[in-house]
Design an enzyme around this catalytic site. Structure first.
Site, PDB file in Angstrom:
ATOM      1  CD  GLU A 162      -4.579  -5.961   2.861  1.00  0.00           C
ATOM      2  OE1 GLU A 162      -5.288  -5.237   3.587  1.00  0.00           O
ATOM      3  OE2 GLU A 162      -3.340  -5.874   2.810  1.00  0.00           O
ATOM      4  CD  GLU A 207      -3.087  -0.939   2.179  1.00  0.00           C
ATOM      5  OE1 GLU A 207      -2.831  -0.309   3.201  1.00  0.00           O
ATOM      6  OE2 GLU A 207      -4.187  -1.466   1.961  1.00  0.00           O
TER       7      GLU A 207
HETATM    8  C1  GAL Z   1      -4.887  -2.713   4.863  1.00  0.00           C
HETATM    9  C2  GAL Z   1      -3.463  -3.124   5.217  1.00  0.00           C
HETATM   10  C3  GAL Z   1      -3.422  -4.274   6.183  1.00  0.00           C
HETATM   11  C4  GAL Z   1      -4.392  -4.037   7.299  1.00  0.00           C
HETATM   12  C5  GAL Z   1      -5.742  -3.870   6.716  1.00  0.00           C
HETATM   13  C6  GAL Z   1      -6.831  -3.762   7.745  1.00  0.00           C
HETATM   14  O1  GAL Z   1      -4.942  -1.434   4.381  1.00  0.00           O
HETATM   15  O2  GAL Z   1      -2.769  -3.478   4.066  1.00  0.00           O
HETATM   16  O3  GAL Z   1      -2.147  -4.465   6.678  1.00  0.00           O
HETATM   17  O4  GAL Z   1      -4.007  -2.925   8.010  1.00  0.00           O
HETATM   18  O5  GAL Z   1      -5.743  -2.712   5.937  1.00  0.00           O
HETATM   19  O6  GAL Z   1      -8.049  -3.842   7.103  1.00  0.00           O
END
Ligand code: GAL
Length: 748
Positions: A462, A381
């Site tokens: 994710e 990110e």
């Molecule tokens: C994302 C991140 C993860 C975690 C997640 C929580 O943005 O890559 O490491 O923090 O959010 O939803």
């Protein structure tokens, strides 16, 4: 020939570090590796407590075996910024906390006792990736992986790289590149001989070469048709390479697999066949011990992901993970997306150079794992950074042209330098945020995210996570929504041919900094809790597997009249891989219901949803003042395969205790998770039972964490740790109003 032995026992541990400590052994407590410098409470702790220096010392007694040989300590991982001293002299340093390093002792060893001192620094040093910004996880200090003593000949095999250019063909050709250390010291020709072993351990090929260079490629021309490494049959072959030269002999071996893996604009192909990716992100952390979990617990995580949750891929967010975990991913047939350490922040020039080295170290450590199908070469990110990411991509492609690269971003129209566009798509859930101008959308379209005028290989890395944190103790309505969000994204990914699949955030809850999570230093983002006990959302994944791999029949309910707002338990969602479900409420209402393909057209196994279509409102209203039990029976192929009952009037009846392994291994740092449930008359855990639980352990095991626990959502768990002795371990768990439960376990 080399010898490589574990050096995990007999380390002396000190808090802090002073330069003069490195020359002699100071008295202190003995510890066994893997070790965490500070054991943390489950939640609500000061994450600064381990962000300081620590020291580990070990005596290595001289043996004649060391004479004229190369002697090294190999560290699989230590957090962080490690410096190794031998008898007071610095011999090695390594800043990264996730990749292995070597401390060469040759030349510094004396007859008698030698003192090895390791200084580690748990500080979040902004000069070292992933530090410098904020990170949503903890980096627990300690020598948290294994350490090995290697005694090798002066000329040795540095590493092997196996490639299978014709994996799907009929030849079974395998090429082995052998990198040789100190080839110039050979004193003559270096003879290499490689043996190929099939999955049963039989030798099926042999090839030889002679060289005086530091690298040579050996080829197994044609062992013939091979068994592929696949999700259902992860066949592992092995290569053993022998080296012989006037300076000595050496032998190194590695597992590998025959397979092809390719993300295309039309989806992911494993061995040329389409596979929809259904995965979860994993942090390598556990309650109390942080990163310092033993081998079997690491392996167990791979099994949970593959066998219990029915996933086919894990992303090692956000760093290279334990070799034990990856070895097991190879064995169970779980694909891996591995990435370099980092979280949103990119540091200065030196920081980036370290990060580029992390790409090298990760790939060189792991390039023979058939499970690994993607190298993540971008800081998770992070913003675009052309030069930096052009370099990480180029290096990855140079080191390993057999795998694609990826780089995880969280904003659209990012510069696409990798082979696979990987996106954290958290769009679902944002429809309720102030300013949102869209409805409930599960995933964005590829073109909207990439901004490209062509379709590219695309993977969602994710979703969910912070958009809908859910604890196992949360009310039923929240659990239903949590489950629904996971299902909707799985469904959307399954229905979009331009998406290779999706990887949910995340496998298990994890400890984090106070800037994140629920204030308790926990991100309750898992489909499992920190102890790997399932929330309802776990069954959103598990129910997608084939019933032959395990029948799932889990209604998303605590089954009580007044748990939900206003009351009742309809609509009732049942996560299942059964083809039909028979329901019976009390003695009256009964019927059959089927997977809801209209709501989830792209899921292999949509949930069954019982609602007004099945039970008319007027009948539901009749349960107004009376509440009945629920019985569900799942059918596959017309046969009943599972029945479950939920009591109308649940009361605590007994304690259930089980362990994840039948024994504790005394010979290594081993952990056995113990799980306790308060069960009702139907054998179900009582979700709101939050009373205290006392734990007593007698025998050769250490209880990790406190001996007085509270149930969370009707469940409690703790770990037993081996102490190096054998014998019988007796466990007694007790709550006030039930008979205690006992369990015996052998430490072997
Ligand atoms: C994302 C991140 C993860 C975690 C997640 C929580 O943005 O890559 O490491 O923090 O959010 O939803």
């Amino acid at each position: 020939m080399r010898s490589t032995v574990r050096m995990n026992d007999g380390w002396v541990f000190h808090e802090g570090f002073e330069p003069e400590w490195s020359s002699e052994l100071r008295p202190g407590g003995r510890v066994r590796l893997p070790h965490t410098a500070v054991e943390l409470p489950f939640g609500y702790f000061d994450e600064g407590s381990y962000q300081r220096r620590f020291c580990y010392q070990k005596v290595i007694a001289w043996t004649p075996e060391f004479a004229e040989r190369e002697v090294s300590l190999l560290f699989d991982g230590a957090m962080a910024n490690s410096t190794v001293f031998l008898n007071g002299r610095k011999v090695s340093s390594h800043r990264d906390g996730y990749t292995p390093f070597e401390a060469r002792l040759t030349g510094g060893l004396k007859k008698g006792e030698n003192v090895v001192t390791v200084r580690i620094d748990g500080t979040e040093n902004p000069d070292i990736p992933p530090f410098g910004g904020q990170i949503d996880y903890l980096t627990y200090a300690g020598i948290y992986r294994d350490v090995w003593l290697r005694v090798a000949p002066p000329v040795s095999i540095e590493r092997l790289k196996v490639e299978t250019p014709d994996a799907l063909g009929a030849s079974g050709t395998a090429m082995v590149r052998v990198d040789i250390r100190d080839a110039h010291r050979a004193g003559g020709d270096i003879r290499l001989a490689a043996t190929l072993l099939d999955p049963g351990g039989d030798a099926i090929g042999r090839t030889e070469a002679v060289t005086c260079d530091s690298s040579a490629v050996l080829q197994f021309a044609g062992p013939g048709k091979v068994a592929l490494w696949d999700l259902d049959s992860p066949e592992l072959y092995r290569v053993i390479v022998d080296l012989a030269c006037p300076a000595g002999t050496d032998r190194v071996q590695t597992n590998f697999g025959y397979r092809t893996a390719e993300f295309t604009p039309d989806g992911f192909l494993l061995n040329g066949k389409p596979v929809g990716i259904r995965g979860l992100n994993r942090h390598q952390s556990f309650p109390h011990v942080g990163y310092a979990a033993g081998r079997r617990v690491q392996e167990r995580d791979a099994e949970i992901l593959k066998r219990k949750l029915g996933c086919n891929l894990v992303r090692t967010s956000h760093y290279p993970q334990s070799p034990w975990f990856l070895d097991h991913c190879d064995r169970v047939g779980l694909l891996v997306f591995e990435e370099i350490p980092g979280w949103q922040h990119i540091g200065g020039a030196a920081w980036k150079r370290d990060s580029v080295q992390n790409v090298r170290r990760m790939i060189q450590r792991d390039w023979n794992h058939p499970s690994i199908v993607l190298w993540g070469v971008r800081i998770n990110e992070s913003a675009d950074d052309h030069d930096f990411y052009a370099e990480t991509n180029a290096l990855a492609r140079m080191l390993d042209p057999t795998r694609q690269t990826a780089g995880v971003r969280n904003f659209p129209c990012s510069e696409f330098l990798e082979d696979v566009y990987t996106m954290n798509d958290f769009v679902l859930g944002s429809e309720t945020l102030p300013g949102a101008n869209h409805g409930r959308i599960a995933l964005r379209r590829q073109a909207e995210v990439t901004g490209l005028n062509r379709t590219v290989p695309y993977l969602v890395t994710e979703f969910n996570g912070h958009m809908y944190p859910t604890k196992s103790t949360d009310p039923e309505e929240r659990q239903i929504e949590h489950v629904t969000r996971h299902l909707q994204v799985l469904d959307a990914a399954g229905g979009d041919p331009q998406v290779s699949g999706c990887i949910g955030w995340c496998m298990a809850d994890y400890n984090t900094h106070c800037d994140f999570g629920s204030g308790d230093r926990i991100c309750h983002h898992g489909v499992l809790d920190m102890h790997r006990d399932p929330k309802f959302a776990a069954y959103a994944y598990a129910s997608q597997r084939d019933p032959a791999a395990g029948v799932v029949l889990t209604p998303v309910t605590f089954w009580a009249r007044g748990e939900r707002s206003i009351g009742g338990a309809i609509p009732l969602m049942i996560l299942t891989n059964c083809e039909e479900v028979e329901y019976r409420i009390g003695n009256g209402i009964t019927g059959r219901a089927y997977p809801d393909r209209a709501a989830f057209p792209n899921l292999e196994h949509p949930p069954v949803i019982i609602d007004d279509r099945h039970i008319p409102r007027r009948e539901q209203d009749r349960w107004g003042m009376e509440w009945f039990g629920l019985e569900l029976t799942g059918f596959v192929g017309g046969d009943p395969v599972r029945t479950m009952r939920l009591a109308a009037d649940p009361v605590p009846v007994r304690l259930g205790v089980s362990t994840d392994f039948p024994e504790l291994l005394a010979s290594e740092k081993d952990h056995v998770p113990v799980r306790v449930r308060v069960l009702d008359q139907a054998g179900n855990p009582l979700p709101h039972f939050n009373e205290p639980l006392t734990v007593r352990v007698v025998g050769p095991a250490r209880l990790v964490g406190p001996d007085l626990l509270a149930f969370r959502g009707g469940r409690a768990a703790f770990w037993l740790e081996s102490v190096g002795e054998r014998g019988c371990v007796e466990i007694e768990v007790a709550v006030r109003r039930l008979a205690p439960a006992r369990l015996k376990l052998d430490a072997v």
